[in-house]
Write a protein that holds these residues in place. Structure first.
Motif, PDB file in Angstrom:
ATOM      1  N   MET A   1     -11.495   4.801  11.724  1.00  0.00           N
ATOM      2  CA  MET A   1     -10.099   4.432  11.542  1.00  0.00           C
ATOM      3  C   MET A   1      -9.892   4.010  10.092  1.00  0.00           C
ATOM      4  O   MET A   1     -10.707   3.301   9.515  1.00  0.00           O
ATOM      5  N   ARG A   2      -8.821   4.468   9.511  1.00  0.00           N
ATOM      6  CA  ARG A   2      -8.475   4.114   8.134  1.00  0.00           C
ATOM      7  C   ARG A   2      -8.130   2.632   8.018  1.00  0.00           C
ATOM      8  O   ARG A   2      -7.661   2.013   8.968  1.00  0.00           O
ATOM      9  N   THR A   3      -8.315   2.099   6.810  1.00  0.00           N
ATOM     10  CA  THR A   3      -8.051   0.680   6.577  1.00  0.00           C
ATOM     11  C   THR A   3      -6.766   0.487   5.785  1.00  0.00           C
ATOM     12  O   THR A   3      -6.372   1.346   4.994  1.00  0.00           O
ATOM     13  N   ALA A   4      -6.142  -0.672   6.022  1.00  0.00           N
ATOM     14  CA  ALA A   4      -4.886  -0.991   5.333  1.00  0.00           C
ATOM     15  C   ALA A   4      -4.909  -2.432   4.866  1.00  0.00           C
ATOM     16  O   ALA A   4      -5.474  -3.313   5.523  1.00  0.00           O
ATOM     17  N   LEU A   5      -4.275  -2.655   3.740  1.00  0.00           N
ATOM     18  CA  LEU A   5      -4.022  -3.982   3.187  1.00  0.00           C
ATOM     19  C   LEU A   5      -2.512  -4.173   3.201  1.00  0.00           C
ATOM     20  O   LEU A   5      -1.775  -3.323   2.697  1.00  0.00           O
ATOM     21  N   PRO A  46      -9.084  -0.719   0.329  1.00  0.00           N
ATOM     22  CA  PRO A  46      -8.515  -0.116   1.536  1.00  0.00           C
ATOM     23  C   PRO A  46      -8.008   1.299   1.285  1.00  0.00           C
ATOM     24  O   PRO A  46      -7.756   1.691   0.147  1.00  0.00           O
ATOM     25  N   ASP A  47      -7.836   2.033   2.376  1.00  0.00           N
ATOM     26  CA  ASP A  47      -7.324   3.398   2.274  1.00  0.00           C
ATOM     27  C   ASP A  47      -5.857   3.425   1.881  1.00  0.00           C
ATOM     28  O   ASP A  47      -5.412   4.392   1.260  1.00  0.00           O
ATOM     29  N   VAL A  48      -5.114   2.389   2.261  1.00  0.00           N
ATOM     30  CA  VAL A  48      -3.700   2.312   1.914  1.00  0.00           C
ATOM     31  C   VAL A  48      -3.307   0.847   1.716  1.00  0.00           C
ATOM     32  O   VAL A  48      -3.863  -0.043   2.370  1.00  0.00           O
ATOM     33  N   VAL A  49      -2.385   0.636   0.782  1.00  0.00           N
ATOM     34  CA  VAL A  49      -1.826  -0.695   0.535  1.00  0.00           C
ATOM     35  C   VAL A  49      -0.344  -0.636   0.850  1.00  0.00           C
ATOM     36  O   VAL A  49       0.362   0.256   0.373  1.00  0.00           O
ATOM     37  N   LEU A  50       0.127  -1.588   1.652  1.00  0.00           N
ATOM     38  CA  LEU A  50       1.544  -1.727   1.968  1.00  0.00           C
ATOM     39  C   LEU A  50       2.009  -2.969   1.236  1.00  0.00           C
ATOM     40  O   LEU A  50       1.573  -4.077   1.549  1.00  0.00           O
ATOM     41  N   LEU A  51       2.854  -2.792   0.240  1.00  0.00           N
ATOM     42  CA  LEU A  51       3.108  -3.818  -0.761  1.00  0.00           C
ATOM     43  C   LEU A  51       4.586  -4.152  -0.909  1.00  0.00           C
ATOM     44  O   LEU A  51       5.407  -3.268  -1.191  1.00  0.00           O
ATOM     45  N   ASP A  52       4.910  -5.427  -0.725  1.00  0.00           N
ATOM     46  CA  ASP A  52       6.268  -5.918  -0.993  1.00  0.00           C
ATOM     47  C   ASP A  52       6.431  -6.041  -2.508  1.00  0.00           C
ATOM     48  O   ASP A  52       5.456  -6.128  -3.254  1.00  0.00           O
ATOM     49  N   LEU A  53       7.665  -6.068  -2.969  1.00  0.00           N
ATOM     50  CA  LEU A  53       7.918  -6.213  -4.401  1.00  0.00           C
ATOM     51  C   LEU A  53       8.209  -7.646  -4.818  1.00  0.00           C
ATOM     52  O   LEU A  53       7.710  -8.113  -5.834  1.00  0.00           O
ATOM     53  N   THR A  54       9.037  -8.335  -4.049  1.00  0.00           N
ATOM     54  CA  THR A  54       9.480  -9.664  -4.436  1.00  0.00           C
ATOM     55  C   THR A  54       8.563 -10.714  -3.833  1.00  0.00           C
ATOM     56  O   THR A  54       8.638 -11.000  -2.629  1.00  0.00           O
ATOM     57  N   MET A  55       7.666 -11.249  -4.670  1.00  0.00           N
ATOM     58  CA  MET A  55       6.689 -12.241  -4.222  1.00  0.00           C
ATOM     59  C   MET A  55       6.473 -13.259  -5.334  1.00  0.00           C
ATOM     60  O   MET A  55       6.709 -12.966  -6.501  1.00  0.00           O
TER      61      MET A  55
END
Length: 122
Positions: A1-5, A46-55
């Motif tokens: 299974m692929r990994t995500a951050l 990780p295989d993919v990063v899901l990233l918010d902009l406003t932090m």
């Protein structure tokens, strides 16, 4: 299974994203700001990063820039409630593979499918 951050300053939003993708990705780590995004990316690759902009501390665009410096082939999908045309273009120019407007997380799995279509993991 692929990994995500998953990186978002809102635990509520991280939870929504996790629940949206967890049948297809192993969420290897979560972060709450851009500094953590960079650190966790280096640690886990990780295989993919899901990233918010406003932090706080380090925003998503700077984190994206640093992640792309670490790995120019990184797969990063940006999501934000503040998607101006300029911001979206900047994120894509920096290397983001897609841009999802919050709260339209129903678009997340199709975006991830596009990234990994050749590997047929979703």
């Amino acid at each position: 299974m692929r990994t995500a951050l998953i990186v978002d300053d809102s635990a509520f939003m991280r939870n929504i994203v996790r629940k949206t993708i967890e049948q297809h990705f192993h969420v290897i780590a979560e972060g709450c700001d851009g500094r953590e995004a960079i650190s966790l990316y280096k640690k886990f690759l990780p295989d993919v990063v899901l990233l918010d902009l406003t932090m706080p501390h380090v925003d998503g665009l700077l984190a994206l820039r640093e992640i792309m410096n670490i790995n120019p082939l990184a797969k990063v999908v940006v999501f934000s409630a503040w998607g101006t045309k300029f911001t979206i273009m900047e994120a894509i120019q920096l290397g983001a593979k897609d841009f999802i407007m919050k709260p339209h997380f129903e678009q997340l799995l199709p975006a991830l499918r596009k990234l990994f279509i050749e590997e047929k993991i979703i």
